[in-house]
Design an enzyme around this catalytic site. Structure first.
Site, PDB file in Angstrom:
ATOM      1  N   ALA A 147       8.107  39.152  33.093  1.00 33.05           N
ATOM      2  CA  ALA A 147       6.975  38.592  32.349  1.00 33.05           C
ATOM      3  C   ALA A 147       6.691  39.410  31.088  1.00 33.05           C
ATOM      4  O   ALA A 147       6.375  38.853  30.031  1.00 33.05           O
ATOM      5  CB  ALA A 147       5.745  38.547  33.235  1.00 33.05           C
ATOM      6  N   GLU A 185      42.641  50.068  34.531  1.00 28.99           N
ATOM      7  CA  GLU A 185      41.272  49.506  34.520  1.00 28.99           C
ATOM      8  C   GLU A 185      41.057  48.682  35.778  1.00 28.99           C
ATOM      9  O   GLU A 185      42.001  48.096  36.292  1.00 28.99           O
ATOM     10  CB  GLU A 185      41.106  48.507  33.352  1.00 28.99           C
ATOM     11  CG  GLU A 185      41.321  49.067  32.001  1.00 28.99           C
ATOM     12  CD  GLU A 185      41.581  47.942  30.979  1.00 28.99           C
ATOM     13  OE1 GLU A 185      41.369  46.748  31.298  1.00 28.99           O
ATOM     14  OE2 GLU A 185      42.004  48.286  29.880  1.00 28.99           O
ATOM     15  N   LYS A 195      40.286  45.430  37.815  1.00 25.25           N
ATOM     16  CA  LYS A 195      40.411  43.997  37.523  1.00 25.25           C
ATOM     17  C   LYS A 195      39.123  43.336  37.992  1.00 25.25           C
ATOM     18  O   LYS A 195      38.872  43.212  39.188  1.00 25.25           O
ATOM     19  CB  LYS A 195      41.624  43.405  38.240  1.00 25.25           C
ATOM     20  CG  LYS A 195      41.882  41.956  37.858  1.00 25.25           C
ATOM     21  CD  LYS A 195      43.215  41.481  38.408  1.00 25.25           C
ATOM     22  CE  LYS A 195      43.609  40.118  37.888  1.00 25.25           C
ATOM     23  NZ  LYS A 195      42.687  39.048  38.265  1.00 25.25           N
ATOM     24  N   ASP A 227      36.322  40.672  38.806  1.00 25.90           N
ATOM     25  CA  ASP A 227      36.428  39.333  39.373  1.00 25.90           C
ATOM     26  C   ASP A 227      35.310  38.461  38.813  1.00 25.90           C
ATOM     27  O   ASP A 227      34.241  38.338  39.400  1.00 25.90           O
ATOM     28  CB  ASP A 227      36.327  39.437  40.901  1.00 25.90           C
ATOM     29  CG  ASP A 227      36.935  38.227  41.575  1.00 25.90           C
ATOM     30  OD1 ASP A 227      37.488  37.360  40.868  1.00 25.90           O
ATOM     31  OD2 ASP A 227      36.859  38.151  42.811  1.00 25.90           O
ATOM     32  N   TYR A 253      38.053  43.977  27.841  1.00 27.67           N
ATOM     33  CA  TYR A 253      39.285  44.628  28.289  1.00 27.67           C
ATOM     34  C   TYR A 253      40.446  44.453  27.318  1.00 27.67           C
ATOM     35  O   TYR A 253      41.544  44.914  27.600  1.00 27.67           O
ATOM     36  CB  TYR A 253      39.679  44.185  29.699  1.00 27.67           C
ATOM     37  CG  TYR A 253      39.803  42.692  29.925  1.00 27.67           C
ATOM     38  CD1 TYR A 253      40.733  41.931  29.226  1.00 27.67           C
ATOM     39  CD2 TYR A 253      38.994  42.056  30.860  1.00 27.67           C
ATOM     40  CE1 TYR A 253      40.853  40.569  29.442  1.00 27.67           C
ATOM     41  CE2 TYR A 253      39.104  40.694  31.087  1.00 27.67           C
ATOM     42  CZ  TYR A 253      40.028  39.955  30.366  1.00 27.67           C
ATOM     43  OH  TYR A 253      40.141  38.610  30.583  1.00 27.67           O
ATOM     44  N   LYS A 309      47.010  43.985  43.209  1.00 24.57           N
ATOM     45  CA  LYS A 309      45.898  43.323  43.890  1.00 24.57           C
ATOM     46  C   LYS A 309      45.437  44.087  45.141  1.00 24.57           C
ATOM     47  O   LYS A 309      46.239  44.678  45.847  1.00 24.57           O
ATOM     48  CB  LYS A 309      46.313  41.905  44.291  1.00 24.57           C
ATOM     49  CG  LYS A 309      46.673  41.004  43.116  1.00 24.57           C
ATOM     50  CD  LYS A 309      45.502  40.730  42.201  1.00 24.57           C
ATOM     51  CE  LYS A 309      44.543  39.708  42.748  1.00 24.57           C
ATOM     52  NZ  LYS A 309      44.897  38.325  42.443  1.00 24.57           N
ATOM     53  N   CYS A 315      13.575  32.486  73.862  1.00 22.55           N
ATOM     54  CA  CYS A 315      14.272  33.705  73.476  1.00 22.55           C
ATOM     55  C   CYS A 315      15.490  33.895  74.396  1.00 22.55           C
ATOM     56  O   CYS A 315      15.350  33.901  75.617  1.00 22.55           O
ATOM     57  CB  CYS A 315      13.341  34.905  73.594  1.00 22.55           C
ATOM     58  SG  CYS A 315      14.217  36.466  73.363  1.00 22.55           S
ATOM     59  N   CYS A 351      14.767  37.193  76.621  1.00 20.99           N
ATOM     60  CA  CYS A 351      13.711  37.357  77.623  1.00 20.99           C
ATOM     61  C   CYS A 351      13.123  36.034  78.086  1.00 20.99           C
ATOM     62  O   CYS A 351      12.278  36.016  78.983  1.00 20.99           O
ATOM     63  CB  CYS A 351      12.600  38.255  77.071  1.00 20.99           C
ATOM     64  SG  CYS A 351      11.593  37.454  75.828  1.00 20.99           S
ATOM     65  N   CYS A 401      11.065  35.525  68.578  1.00 26.76           N
ATOM     66  CA  CYS A 401      10.636  35.592  69.970  1.00 26.76           C
ATOM     67  C   CYS A 401       9.238  36.181  69.978  1.00 26.76           C
ATOM     68  O   CYS A 401       8.971  37.166  69.296  1.00 26.76           O
ATOM     69  CB  CYS A 401      11.610  36.490  70.741  1.00 26.76           C
ATOM     70  SG  CYS A 401      10.909  37.220  72.230  1.00 26.76           S
ATOM     71  N   CYS A 430      10.017  42.017  75.504  1.00 31.54           N
ATOM     72  CA  CYS A 430      11.374  41.467  75.410  1.00 31.54           C
ATOM     73  C   CYS A 430      12.333  42.646  75.296  1.00 31.54           C
ATOM     74  O   CYS A 430      12.212  43.469  74.396  1.00 31.54           O
ATOM     75  CB  CYS A 430      11.480  40.567  74.185  1.00 31.54           C
ATOM     76  SG  CYS A 430      13.170  40.104  73.762  1.00 31.54           S
TER      77      CYS A 430
HETATM   78  S1  IVH Z   1      44.086  41.805  30.691  1.00 30.50           S
HETATM   79  C1  IVH Z   1      47.301  39.667  28.496  1.00 30.50           C
HETATM   80  N1  IVH Z   1      42.371  43.298  31.993  1.00 30.50           N
HETATM   81  O1  IVH Z   1      42.508  38.696  35.096  1.00 30.50           O
HETATM   82  C2  IVH Z   1      46.433  40.317  29.486  1.00 30.50           C
HETATM   83  N2  IVH Z   1      42.516  41.005  32.581  1.00 30.50           N
HETATM   84  O2  IVH Z   1      44.982  37.355  35.956  1.00 30.50           O
HETATM   85  C3  IVH Z   1      45.169  39.605  29.654  1.00 30.50           C
HETATM   86  N3  IVH Z   1      40.950  40.304  34.309  1.00 30.50           N
HETATM   87  O3  IVH Z   1      42.373  36.002  32.893  1.00 30.50           O
HETATM   88  C4  IVH Z   1      44.317  40.076  30.714  1.00 30.50           C
HETATM   89  N4  IVH Z   1      39.986  42.262  34.576  1.00 30.50           N
HETATM   90  O4  IVH Z   1      40.202  37.149  33.455  1.00 30.50           O
HETATM   91  C5  IVH Z   1      42.897  42.075  31.856  1.00 30.50           C
HETATM   92  N5  IVH Z   1      40.857  44.720  33.020  1.00 30.50           N
HETATM   93  C6  IVH Z   1      41.382  43.503  32.884  1.00 30.50           C
HETATM   94  C7  IVH Z   1      40.948  42.401  33.638  1.00 30.50           C
HETATM   95  C8  IVH Z   1      41.543  41.170  33.471  1.00 30.50           C
HETATM   96  C9  IVH Z   1      40.008  40.991  34.945  1.00 30.50           C
HETATM   97  C10 IVH Z   1      41.235  38.881  34.533  1.00 30.50           C
HETATM   98  C11 IVH Z   1      41.238  38.062  33.281  1.00 30.50           C
HETATM   99  C12 IVH Z   1      42.540  37.337  33.254  1.00 30.50           C
HETATM  100  C13 IVH Z   1      43.016  37.472  34.650  1.00 30.50           C
HETATM  101  C14 IVH Z   1      44.517  37.484  34.674  1.00 30.50           C
END
Ligand code: IVH
Length: 671
Positions: free
Chosen positions: A33, A112, A114, A116, A224, A312, A409, A412, A427, A433
């Site tokens: 707010a 780095e 990855k 999600d 990234y 992965k 419940c 009990c 309950c 209980c």
């Molecule tokens: S580099 C040419 N770095 O992963 C390289 N991608 O499977 C382009 N993603 O579509 C991607 N973290 O959405 C890169 N540190 C990271 C990432 C990353 C997540 C995702 C991104 C991409 C997908 C590829």
């Protein structure tokens, strides 16, 4: 009176600070707010004096009428995807190919997480954000400029030196776990659609035609990579990202540059170990050849670069079959449906149970026993069932029985009830209980409460089942004979248990209050209550209004405390505990020597440069006392943004109030 220009500058800076803190620290500096009110004020000023509007004004974040559809934007440079490595062997194979193609003996990689979320491209021209698009099919995506502008950690204008005239930044938009949980909790309680996971929530939030809706979602961006750039940038990936960071673009704090593939594997293991505790979901680690010159030589195959790979993590979502539903009774009597699952391996552990929350959640999922369901395990969150797999041909025929909530419940046999406005069915048996009693004892004995070592769940079950415990007070009546007669309790374990029960007699007021398990009274509230009232009797005697004066005690918590205090059974147990010798030292606000000895400080509201706890501990280190409520004894109040009743009380008592900057001056003068 500040001039309009000063006011615009001040409001802009304030909103930017609040906006940034919204993401950098977990909780916002001010309630929504306040943010909204400052925004209204700034909009009005900018309408009166359009020339004063700053290029990065936060008012530019939300604007314009809802769209009827998203425009399509062709990416000037395709947005590629990544190849995956599912094992260490895959990663070593990737490295071997890179080494071979480049004919070098070693490679420097940038590592780095990855993230999600949703991949986006954001274009800055002349340092101003002019366009944002989704990845789409990689060749063209949707124009989501209005929505991306609402994301508070995306700079609308870059700051710093040597900003390229045209800069396309690529990255991921995510929703942190805490924001996701809050969003879903809100949706759940108001009967709206809940999102399956943070990624879907981020995607859904970006797909809004009304950017006003997007603005309310806790989205955050991390860069990234860069796409098309006109102008010069460093010759390496990490150097380029650090440049982006200097211009105000958020990058991953976990980015690390290493040499050799073994170091990459070490990085992977380190992040995998941290994965559960991270504030956001990651599904792997991306390794990128750091040198742009080497990247160019490696080039691409089909849709993915040869210079990067995603290692992965084990999946956080898998499907399995719902075998049945058990109903568990918690210490407050709430009856929770727990799914019994065909055991599956999710995110590194085998899961055979998942929570189904409550009746509303079961209805929302439309799940029946026998269904194939998607189970998700992320962070410390209890495994959840997120959806039902409808098109699973193997299980296409839904043979299952509906899930029926018990009308009594299950522990009990007492009646169950659903309080108005509550999702939980309870309950009504109270500690009569056995399931509730077991929960109450478990909580009482837990580490942050009475900390009775060696009194685990199994033993508590045994003690209750054997009739040795009817209340927590009975713990202090246990004898060598009664405990020793239990199954699997040898002399040594009996002795250990009795001595840790004896040791638990000496506690603190705040731990004791927490241990009582009053509804909604967690550790922090227990501490606030103990510091405010300084005695148990005072808490139990306090009327609702006095309770509500305490930090984080609202009307609901105050009611729960009153109800606890009114209950004669509770009073009797408290007397028994007292008679059993439970005691604690007087609550003292820390005293000490030092330059601030003799002063009593209250720190309230949000601070920017340090946390409230840090401010208090630095004050105490200088000999000051700190308190959580303002009284006539208070000598100074530090009020940050959002300070409310305590500031008012200090004003009414004419106690000096200073802001954080002045506090820092005081601390630095004495430290
Ligand atoms: S580099 C040419 N770095 O992963 C390289 N991608 O499977 C382009 N993603 O579509 C991607 N973290 O959405 C890169 N540190 C990271 C990432 C990353 C997540 C995702 C991104 C991409 C997908 C590829």
């Amino acid at each position: 009176m500040p001039s309009p220009a000063e006011e615009v500058a001040e409001l802009t800076a304030r909103l930017k600070r609040w906006g940034a803190a919204y993401f950098e620290i977990d909780s916002p500096l001010v309630p929504d707010a306040d943010y909204d009110a400052a925004m209204v004020q700034l909009r009005a000023l900018e309408a009166d004096y359009p020339d004063l509007q700053l290029p990065d004004s936060p008012t530019q974040r939300v604007g314009g009428a809802p769209l009827s559809a998203f425009e399509t934007i062709a990416h000037r440079m395709p947005m590629l995807s990544l190849d995956n490595a599912f094992s260490e062997a895959d990663l070593i194979e990737f490295h071997r190919r890179v080494i071979e193609r480049l004919s070098v003996s070693e490679i420097t990689y940038c590592c780095e997480p990855k993230l999600d979320g949703v991949a986006v491209s954001i274009v800055y021209e002349g340092g101003r954000l002019i366009q944002a698009a989704t990845r789409g099919d990689g060749v063209s995506g949707e124009d989501i400029t209005a929505n991306v502008k609402t994301i508070r950690n995306v700079p609308l204008a870059l700051s710093g030196d040597d900003i390229p005239p045209y800069l396309e930044v690529r990255g991921e938009i995510i929703i942190p776990r805490s924001g996701f949980e809050q969003m879903n909790a809100r949706a759940r309680s108001s009967g709206q659609k809940v999102f399956v996971n943070p990624r879907n929530a981020a995607a859904g939030s970006l797909r809004q035609l009304d950017s006003g809706v997007t603005a309310k979602r806790p989205l955050a961006f991390t860069a990234y990579a860069v796409g098309v750039v006109e102008g010069s940038l460093p010759a390496s990936h990490d150097g380029t990202l650090r440049c982006l960071a200097q211009w105000g673009i958020p990058i991953s704090e976990h980015m690390q540059t290493v040499t050799g593939i073994e170091a990459c594997e070490v990085y992977y293991e380190e992040l995998a170990a941290q994965r559960d505790g991270l504030p956001f979901d990651i599904d792997g680690i991306v390794f990128k050849v750091n040198s742009f010159e080497q990247q160019d030589r490696l080039g691409f195959i089909s849709r993915a670069p040869r210079w990067a790979i995603a290692r992965k993590f084990p999946a956080q979502e898998v499907s399995t079959q719902l075998l049945g539903v058990d109903f568990q009774v918690g210490r407050t009597g709430a009856i929770t449906p727990v799914a019994r699952l065909e055991p599956v391996f999710v995110a590194g552990v085998t899961v055979s149970n998942a929570t189904l929350h409550n009746i509303d959640e079961i209805e929302r999922l439309g799940v029946v026993i026998g269904d194939v369901v998607v189970v998700r395990r992320a962070g410390d969150v209890i495994p959840q069932i997120v959806s039902v797999v409808r098109d699973d041909t193997e299980h296409a025929v839904r043979v299952g029985a509906p899930i029926v909530f018990p009308s009594q419940c299950p522990a009990c046999g007492a009646a169950v009830e659903r309080e108005a406005g509550e999702a939980a069915i309870r309950c009504v048996g109270g500690v009569g209980c056995q399931a509730q009693l077991k929960g109450v004892v478990r909580h009482f004995a837990s580490r942050k409460a009475m900390n009775i070592e060696g009194l685990g769940g199994k033993l508590i079950d045994q003690l209750v089942d054997e009739g040795l415990l009817q209340s927590v007070a009975d713990l202090f009546r246990l004898t060598k004979e009664s405990v020793g007669a239990l199954d699997r309790m040898g002399d040594k374990s009996t002795e250990n248990l009795l001595s840790s029960i004896a040791a638990a007699r000496q506690t603190t007021l705040s731990k004791f209050i927490y241990a009582l398990g009053i509804r909604e009274v967690g550790e922090a509230t227990a501490r606030s209550l103990s510091e405010h009232f300084m005695s148990l009797d005072a808490i139990l005697a306090a009327p609702v209004e006095a309770l509500e004066d305490v930090d984080d005690v609202g009307p609901v918590v105050a009611q729960h405390i009153r109800a606890f205090a009114f209950d004669e059974r509770n009073r009797a147990i408290l007397n028994e505990l007292h008679a059993a010798g439970i005691s604690w030292p007087d609550v003292k606000l820390d005293a000490g020597d030092g330059p601030l000895a003799g002063t009593i400080w209250v720190v309230t509201g949000k601070l920017v440069a340090m946390s409230r706890e840090e401010a208090e501990s630095r004050l105490r280190a200088l000999g000051a006392k700190t308190a959580s409520s303002v009284s006539t004894k208070t000598t100074s109040v530090v009020a940050g943004p959002g300070a409310g009743s305590k500031r008012k009380r200090a004003e009414s008592l004419a106690i000096p109030i200073i802001d954080e900057t002045a506090l820092i001056d005081v601390l630095e003068a004495h430290e």
